[in-house]
Scaffold this active site. Structure first.
Site, PDB file in Angstrom:
ATOM      1  N   ASN A   1      19.198  -6.912  -6.918  1.00 43.79           N
ATOM      2  CA  ASN A   1      20.147  -7.324  -5.885  1.00 43.79           C
ATOM      3  C   ASN A   1      19.343  -8.037  -4.800  1.00 43.79           C
ATOM      4  OD1 ASN A   1      21.731  -7.471  -3.595  1.00 43.79           O
ATOM      5  ND2 ASN A   1      22.695  -5.496  -3.934  1.00 43.79           N
TER       6      ASN A   1
ATOM      7  N   CYS B   1      25.855 -12.205  -4.837  1.00 44.01           N
ATOM      8  CA  CYS B   1      27.247 -11.847  -5.103  1.00 44.01           C
ATOM      9  C   CYS B   1      27.541 -11.580  -6.563  1.00 44.01           C
ATOM     10  CB  CYS B   1      28.160 -12.952  -4.573  1.00 44.01           C
ATOM     11  SG  CYS B   1      27.784 -13.441  -2.904  1.00 44.01           S
TER      12      CYS B   1
ATOM     13  N   HIS C   1      31.968  -5.488  -4.073  1.00 48.04           N
ATOM     14  CA  HIS C   1      30.890  -5.163  -5.000  1.00 48.04           C
ATOM     15  C   HIS C   1      31.241  -5.751  -6.354  1.00 48.04           C
ATOM     16  CE1 HIS C   1      27.441  -2.849  -6.186  1.00 48.04           C
ATOM     17  NE2 HIS C   1      28.114  -2.259  -7.157  1.00 48.04           N
TER      18      HIS C   1
ATOM     19  N   ASP D   1      25.198  -2.835 -13.243  1.00 44.42           N
ATOM     20  CA  ASP D   1      25.471  -2.799 -11.804  1.00 44.42           C
ATOM     21  C   ASP D   1      24.163  -3.103 -11.069  1.00 44.42           C
ATOM     22  OD1 ASP D   1      26.266  -2.320  -9.252  1.00 44.42           O
ATOM     23  OD2 ASP D   1      27.078  -0.325  -9.609  1.00 44.42           O
TER      24      ASP D   1
END
Length: 1077
Positions: A200, A205, A452, A469
């Site tokens: 991340n 995004c 998220h 994720d």
């Protein structure tokens, strides 16, 4: 990644406006009252995932309007949570409210809590008008607060008649359900799943989930590997190489992979890039660029083969033999979610036939206007079908983007040949079976302004799903990947089932926004094997080398406690740096040679390393320790003693380094003979001090290092320079002497800095400032080298000279906010600061940016004037013209109107004007002619000028002047929303609605077919009472003691179909204070 709607930075402040550790005064509000007692006060981490800890709370805030703090906290309640409010709004004209983790700073490293929660402002008059909003969020150290920046308009909250503020008290409710989260920090994705995640990077995004999806289409990955790249390419400048590198690391790395090189390669390396586009655009940009790079290579056409389908747009006349077809290709399909229960309903809608008839007839070539059918049918579907679900739509009624969280189902197996191929065109190839298996589900969790992103993927199309994720990959079941991503509502268990409390319902803000299906008949080809032989040799070598370097750095880091870094400064470094980077000191230690030496080795071993490196025998080396002085300079302090040189490197570092870091800084003294060969170091007694000399040349304005010298501390400095006499006895080792040639007497040459002090003062204070035009705050226009000591007049004079402006007083400057990276809201007043440094300092930071404007009159004169932006509504034409009225501050509204009359076109010479204050489509006041303009604020309110209609000038004793506003109902909140231009209307005694409607239609010039759809209501306290044509309108407007006349009005209910005007309410000073030219 997680992308929240962060509370924006407050101007002039260096903190985020949703802080974590500040406390407000205890007397600022009454403590929170617990309505339903919390369960055991254990932490969220101890709760089982399927049994959320749920609590409801009420916070009664007394003396609400007297709260001066910009932010205000409740006491902590559920699992360390508390409510955070901004009574005057978080830099918006709305009340702001968030859920905050109170004990964030004290929680263990890597903590995480997932919560579903609702926040409400209670309507204390009518409970049904309580405003309640709900959301969900995974709280962690980086994001320990979440909520609503625009919870409700401040105008509604502070209006006592609305029922939210009663007896200066506001009641806030919070309802929170906390779930347990897996330990994020100790989890090993590769070990648990065989796959790794993507890092991340804070601004990428939706990209990570899309890249994982593309990577797990093996045919696509194989094609990327086979794109020609060379060992001389740089990943940050080559999309193919960057993607090859990324995919290789995803395939062979044990840890999560960074995406920076890829984002740089296609130019999306800023947060704004991702904010200005959506996932569909990113997908297309990536595929188009790859498609282009694949041309004339062995993998040409891969993108089309995988993703390209075709449909046909047709128009077919009903009464004549005419048909128009247009074939189009697509790489993805956008499917409606709103009004559709599942993917099949969306496809039904996609191919729905539209009738072109009545006013909408089709103009057929040679046949004129004809009734026709219009629609879309598919010629072929691609092997990999990408479906973009339209979760985000523009709501024309509310004039904003909204997220559609409705329940929307999608199947594990999608049959697009269903119902005898109803989606296919007559000439489609029906030999291909369009049966698809679901490969991936891309999910967005959150609201329209942030959230998220993650993906559920079946890498082998088996029953095992994986959730990707960001850095973390977990195994998931089919229910998690499908049903739980449909959206809709979720009902949580009741807190106390024995009591009659309502079920705790939440809108599910996590739902699918993109689906990827793979055709069953192409499955074997697409889900092919990809191994090392598919990867170019140079790529394998490059990436293995990168991996080795990474491992080496990791090893160095792990072994850092065993080593000492020794930084060695030499005369050569001083010569190189002094006068370029260094003026006041001797050297920048970050730019000298570093040696990494094991701590247990003797210092003599290090000296041997130096001998090898520089060719200086050990016996000719003498090392000095550096010391920091009280004036914060850093100088060689003393040479190492023979005893110290026998110690280990680690011992020496501990003796010399009070900061206890892993570095040892040394100066290497080497004496050279006439033949430039090294000599043994000279004997140094206590009387000898080492001085460093810099020579200043005022003609060239240059300073350079010329050498060092031992002198006797108590000897006569005349041996060096007679002018040093006065300094005798004050010198010590490491001091620097700056000297210059004596100036020529009576020389005509003028020098800016004739001596060392003036030159060093110039160097110390010089500042390059980047100037930007205020209207283009992102672009540097020009730069000037100035002095921090320059006065206000000096600065504007230099800017005026640069711009060719005759009068420096016409330059207006604005400072830079270092935190928001925007101009400050207010400009610098004329001579409002003393020096340039005052213009550049923003709290504890110094900027190098200033914004400028060129005014048409001098700034001192402008500051004595007030500029108002007035929107003039023409009496007969449907036009609005904005006028800037500039008058002395002691002028009145009458002066404004007189000035305006000279600039506008009136319906007649005798027409009278009035000035109104309009805010959120309501009229709040008519300005009295005698009111002074100095305190009128047109930044948030619109000032509207209009002619006074003749019918209003002669009102009878029982006639009324009423407010008329346009409105529609917000279907989600069942609240009234005003829009359009409000106006006054004179109503006569006994006049019916039918008569009033006729006058309104004439005034607004609305066509009959549109006007017949309008509804009319008497609205008081925001509640509509609908009127019939026979109702006497004036009978409703009897009370004259209402709180604010605008709270009783005649409402016109209809859709907002009017085009948006070219002007908007003033949002910042850059539009309204710009002087007219």
């Amino acid at each position: 990644m997680t992308m929240m709607t962060p509370p924006p930075l407050e101007p002039e402040e260096d903190e985020m406006l949703v802080p974590h550790q500040e406390l407000v005064a205890a007397d600022a509000a009454q403590p929170m009252e617990v309505v339903a007692q919390t369960e055991a006060a254990s932490t969220a981490e101890s709760q089982p995932a399927e049994d959320p800890q749920t609590s409801r709370f009420t916070w009664t805030i007394e003396n609400f309007t007297r709260i001066n703090a910009k932010k205000h906290y409740s006491d902590a309640f559920v699992v360390g949570g508390r409510v955070l409010i901004f009574p005057k709004g978080n830099n918006v004209d709305h009340f702001s409210m968030y859920l905050d983790v109170a004990d964030s700073a004290n929680l263990p490293y890597g903590w995480s809590r997932y919560a579903q929660f609702s926040l409400a402002v209670v309507n204390q008059i009518q409970q049904k008008y309580t405003i309640r909003k709900d959301t969900q969020h995974q709280f962690n150290a980086r994001e320990s607060d979440w909520g609503f920046t625009s919870f409700m308009p401040l105008s509604e909250l502070y209006d006592p008649s609305r029922g939210y503020l009663v007896d200066d008290t506001v009641v806030v409710e919070a309802e929170v359900a906390v779930r347990k989260m897996v330990d994020y920090w100790t989890y090993d994705s590769k070990k648990e799943t065989g796959y790794v995640g993507l890092k991340n990077q804070g601004a990428t995004c939706y990209m990570n989930s899309l890249l994982q999806t593309l990577y797990h289409i093996p045919y696509f990955r194989k094609a990327v590997y086979h794109m020609p790249t060379t060992e001389n390419d740089m990943p940050s400048g080559s999309i193919p190489l960057a993607l090859q590198s990324l995919f290789y690391k995803l395939q062979y790395s044990d840890n999560s992979v960074a995406t920076k090189e890829l984002t740089k390669s296609f130019g999306w390396d800023t947060y704004d890039s991702f904010m200005q586009h959506d996932v569909q655009e990113l997908n297309r940009v990536l595929c188009e660029k790859l498609e282009d790079k694949m041309k004339r290579t062995v993998v040409e056409g891969t993108i089309e083969k995988l993703f390209e389908g075709h449909h046909i747009n047709y128009i077919e006349c009903i009464n004549v033999d005419y048909k128009s077809n247009r074939k189009e290709s697509f790489y993805d399909l956008q499917l409606d979610v709103k009004g559709c229960r599942d993917v099949y309903a969306s496809f039904d809608k996609y191919v729905e036939v539209e009738r072109l008839e009545g006013d909408n007839k089709y103009h057929a070539e040679n046949h004129g206007l004809q009734d026709a059918k219009k629609g879309v049918l598919f010629l072929d579907f691609p092997p990999v079908l990408q479906l973009q679900l339209k979760r985000f739509e523009y709501d024309y009624m509310r004039d904003t983007m909204v997220k559609i969280n409705d329940r929307y189902e999608f199947p594990l197996q999608l049959d697009l040949d269903r119902d005898d191929g109803k989606y296919l065109a007559p000439d489609a190839d029906r030999s291909i079976r369009n049966l698809y298996a679901l490969h991936s589900v891309l999910v967005h969790s959150g609201g329209v302004h942030g959230g998220h992103y993650y993906a559920f993927i079946r890498p082998t199309l088996s029953d095992q799903w994986y959730k990707f994720d960001d850095e973390r990959v977990t195994k998931e079941d089919t229910k998690k990947a499908l049903e739980e991503q449909y959206g809709g509502e979720e009902e949580l268990p009741q807190i106390n089932p024995g009591f009659n409390n309502a079920p705790f319902k939440f809108t599910k803000y996590s739902n699918a926004y993109m689906l990827v299906y793979i055709r069953e008949s192409d499955k074997d080809k697409i889900m092919c094997n990809v191994d090392e032989k598919d990867i170019a040799e140079h790529l394998r070598v490059r990436l293995k080398k990168e991996q080795e370097e990474k491992e080496h750095k990791k090893k160095e880091k792990a072994e850092a406690h065993l080593y000492t870094i020794i930084k060695v400064a030499r005369d050569e470094n001083l010569k190189e740096q002094i006068g370029k980077d260094i003026y006041f000191d001797l050297v920048d230690h970050e730019k000298v040679r570093s040696f990494r030496i094991q701590k247990q080795l003797p210092f003599t071993t290090f000296k041997e390393e130096v001998a090898k490196e520089y060719g200086i025998p050990v016996q000719f080396q003498r090392f000095w320790l550096w010391a920091k002085r009280q004036n914060h300079t850093y100088r060689p302090n003393r040479p190492l003693s023979p005893h110290e040189e026998t110690q280990s490197v680690g011992q020496l570092r501990e003796v010399s380094n009070k900061a206890h870091n892993a570095e040892l800084k040394l100066f290497l003294e080497v004496e050279l003979g006439p033949d430039l060969r090294p000599l043994p170091p000279p004997e140094k007694s206590k009387e000898d001090i080492l001085l460093f000399f810099k020579l200043y040349n005022p003609e060239k304005e240059e300073l350079c290092f010329v050498g060092r010298l031992f002198v006797k501390a108590l000897g006569k400095p005349s041996e060096i320079l007679t002018k040093l006499n006065e300094m005798a006895g004050f010198l010590e080792d490491g001091d620097i002497i700056c000297f210059q040639k004596s100036p020529i007497p009576d020389s005509d040459t003028q020098m800016r800095y004739p001596d060392v002090p003036s030159y060093l003062e110039y160097v110390h204070n010089r500042q390059v400032v980047h100037f930007r035009l205020l209207e283009k705050p992102k672009d540097d226009d020009f730069s000037l080298e100035l002095s921090k000591l320059h006065t206000y007049d000096d600065v504007v004079e230099r800017v005026a000279r640069q711009l060719g402006v005759d009068d420096p007083a016409k330059i207006r400057l604005t400072s830079h906010n270092c935190y928001s990276q925007q101009p400050k809201p207010q400009p610098i007043r004329y001579r409002g600061v003393e020096h340039l440094l005052d213009m550049l300092i923003h709290y504890n930071q110094t900027s190098d940016i200033l914004y400028y404007e060129v005014l048409d009159i001098p700034l001192p004169e402008l500051q004595g004037l007030k500029t108002l932006k007035v929107a003039f509504h023409h009496a007969t034409k449907d036009e609005v013209v904005i006028h800037s009225i500039r008058l002395p501050k002691n002028s009145t509204i009458a002066d404004v109107i007189n000035d305006l009359k000279t600039k506008v076109e009136l319906s007649s010479p005798s027409a009278e004007l009035r000035l109104l204050e309009v805010f959120y489509h309501k009229i709040y006041k008519i300005f009295p002619l005698h009111e002074k303009i100095e305190n009128i604020n047109d930044q948030y309110w619109t000032l509207r000028a209009e002619e006074i209609p003749e019918e209003e000038k002669n009102l009878g004793p029982n006639d009324r002047l009423i407010h008329v506003y346009h409105f529609m109902k917000d279907p989600l909140q069942n609240q009234i929303q005003n829009f359009g231009d409000p106006f006054y209307l004179a109503i006569r005694e006994g006049e019916t609605l039918a008569e009033v409607k006729e006058r309104i239609q004439k005034k607004l010039q609305v066509p009959d077919e549109e006007f017949c759809k309008w509804k009319f209501a008497f609205i008081s306290m925001n509640r509509p009472d609908y009127l019939q044509d026979s109702d006497v309108v004036s009978a409703r407007f009897q009370r004259r003691d209402v709180y604010g006349a605008w709270e009783q009005y005649l409402g016109l209910e209809h859709a907002d179909t009017a085009p948006k005007r070219a002007y908007t309410a003033n949002q910042n000073r850059h539009t309204y204070e710009k002087p007219s030219t």
